[in-house]
Motif scaffolding. Structure first.
Motif, short mmCIF file in Angstrom:
data_model
loop_
_atom_site.label_atom_id
_atom_site.label_comp_id
_atom_site.label_asym_id
_atom_site.label_seq_id
_atom_site.Cartn_x
_atom_site.Cartn_y
_atom_site.Cartn_z
N CYS A 219 0.84 -1.20 0.00
CA CYS A 219 0.00 0.00 0.00
C CYS A 219 0.87 1.25 0.00
N GLY A 220 1.90 1.28 0.86
CA GLY A 220 2.79 2.42 0.89
C GLY A 220 3.53 2.61 -0.41
N ILE A 221 4.01 1.51 -0.98
CA ILE A 221 4.70 1.58 -2.27
C ILE A 221 3.77 2.09 -3.36
N ASN A 222 2.53 1.58 -3.39
CA ASN A 222 1.56 2.02 -4.38
C ASN A 222 1.27 3.51 -4.29
N ALA A 223 1.39 4.06 -3.06
CA ALA A 223 1.13 5.48 -2.85
C ALA A 223 2.37 6.34 -3.07
N GLY A 224 3.53 5.71 -3.27
CA GLY A 224 4.75 6.45 -3.51
C GLY A 224 5.46 6.93 -2.25
N GLU A 226 7.81 5.98 1.42
CA GLU A 226 8.72 5.01 1.99
C GLU A 226 7.98 4.16 3.03
N THR A 227 8.51 2.96 3.25
CA THR A 227 7.83 2.00 4.11
C THR A 227 8.82 1.36 5.08
N ALA A 228 8.27 0.90 6.21
CA ALA A 228 9.06 0.16 7.20
C ALA A 228 8.25 -1.04 7.66
N VAL A 229 8.89 -2.19 7.73
CA VAL A 229 8.23 -3.39 8.23
C VAL A 229 8.78 -3.73 9.60
N VAL A 230 7.91 -4.23 10.48
CA VAL A 230 8.34 -4.75 11.78
C VAL A 230 8.01 -6.24 11.82
N TYR A 231 8.87 -7.00 12.50
CA TYR A 231 8.74 -8.45 12.50
C TYR A 231 7.96 -8.96 13.72
N THR A 232 6.90 -8.26 14.10
CA THR A 232 6.08 -8.69 15.24
C THR A 232 4.74 -9.26 14.79
N GLY A 233 4.53 -9.32 13.48
CA GLY A 233 3.28 -9.86 12.96
C GLY A 233 3.52 -10.99 12.00
N GLU A 234 3.19 -10.77 10.73
CA GLU A 234 3.25 -11.85 9.75
C GLU A 234 4.59 -11.97 9.03
N ALA A 235 5.18 -10.85 8.66
CA ALA A 235 6.40 -10.88 7.84
C ALA A 235 7.62 -11.30 8.65
N ASP A 236 8.58 -11.89 7.97
CA ASP A 236 9.87 -12.20 8.58
C ASP A 236 10.96 -11.92 7.56
N TRP A 245 7.51 -7.12 -2.80
CA TRP A 245 7.24 -5.89 -2.06
C TRP A 245 8.37 -5.68 -1.05
N LYS A 246 9.29 -4.79 -1.40
CA LYS A 246 10.48 -4.57 -0.59
C LYS A 246 10.35 -3.30 0.26
N PRO A 247 10.32 -3.43 1.59
CA PRO A 247 10.28 -2.23 2.44
C PRO A 247 11.61 -1.50 2.40
N ASP A 248 11.56 -0.21 2.67
CA ASP A 248 12.79 0.59 2.72
C ASP A 248 13.56 0.33 4.01
#
Length: 270
Positions: A219-224, A226-236, A245-248
């Motif tokens: 969603c953040g990438i689609n909106a143009g 920057e994005t940040a992922v945290v590893y407390t949910g689904e992603a690892d 989908w690569k976070p910054d």
């Protein structure tokens, strides 16, 4: 680049909290953003709660918010349904709170397979009963009935792991009827755009933060932004390496992100 951030768009479940429990560092981070002249927004695909419900939930955590800070999949669905289905009857598979929010936007909703229904709208429904699924399928086997979902998330974080989310419910219906839903929430950029429209910031001042790559980060990438992922949910880390989908930025926890942002901003002022 973190030192330039002023507007933070946070996912909630799996990012800031799980169930009724805030993650360590969440409240400190949110308070710090507001105290330093920034602005927090909350972009969630959870359609079980209205924006009013979230204001009350955050108040129980000692965090003061207002409805305009919450851009939920249910709110985006209300706007979308009002624009595209005004005056038409919609069958809704969702919680009482979701139905109430739709009605507040003058959407004609029903939970029965009535003859004049033109659309089936499915949300994350923790009040789901099998007869609701039967009625949804009955309608979708008719000609000309649209199929929409609030969000494509397959699972939602829970204290013990995960539970089925709207995407999983919709996939079950799709496998039964052969009809594919159109999803309104993340990764559709509309939720981020609704937040950005309240600010006069540049794209460099925004950061979208989440725990799921195919919704939050996409969603953040689609909106143009920057994005940040945290590893407390689904992603690892492995998923980040293999995903399109690569976070910054990547952080283990929301506290780690908080410490990184605060450190960069403090160093930038020296």
């Amino acid at each position: 680049m973190l030192k330039e951030k002023k507007y933070f768009l946070f996912d909630i479940d799996g990012t800031l909290s799980v169930g009724t429990t805030l993650y360590d560092g969440t409240k400190e981070f949110l308070d710090w953003i507001e105290e330093t002249g920034g602005r927090c927004f909350y972009i969630t695909n959870n359609s079980t709660k209205s924006r009013k419900d979230y204001v009350e939930k955050f108040a129980a955590w000692g965090i003061t918010t207002e409805e305009a800070q919450f851009m939920t999949a249910s709110y985006a669905a209300c706007l979308y349904m009002k624009e595209h289905y005004e005056g038409k009857k919609v069958f809704v598979l969702g919680t009482p709170s979701f139905l109430e929010e739709l009605r507040s936007h003058n959407v004609q909703v029903t939970e029965e397979a009535e003859d004049d229904v033109v659309c089936v709208l499915a949300g994350f429904d923790d009040t789901l009963r099998y007869e609701k699924l039967i009625k949804a399928c009955e309608l979708l086997f008719r000609e000309g009935i649209d199929f929409l979902g609030t969000n494509p998330d397959l699972r939602c974080p829970a204290p013990f792991g995960f539970i089925p989310d709207c995407g999983a419910i919709c996939r079950m219906i799709q496998d039964t009827t052969g009809k594919r839903p159109y999803f309104i929430g993340k990764p559709n950029r509309v939720i981020v755009d609704l937040c950005a429209s309240q600010c006069k910031g540049t794209p460099e001042e925004f950061l979208v933060v989440g725990d799921r790559l195919y919704t939050d980060i996409a969603c953040g990438i689609n909106a143009g932004f920057e994005t940040a992922v945290v590893y407390t949910g689904e992603a690892d880390e492995e998923e980040v390496r293999t995903s399109i989908w690569k976070p910054d930025y990547c952080f283990d926890t929301i506290r780690d992100l908080y410490e990184a942002v605060r450190t960069e901003m403090e160093e930038g002022r020296r």
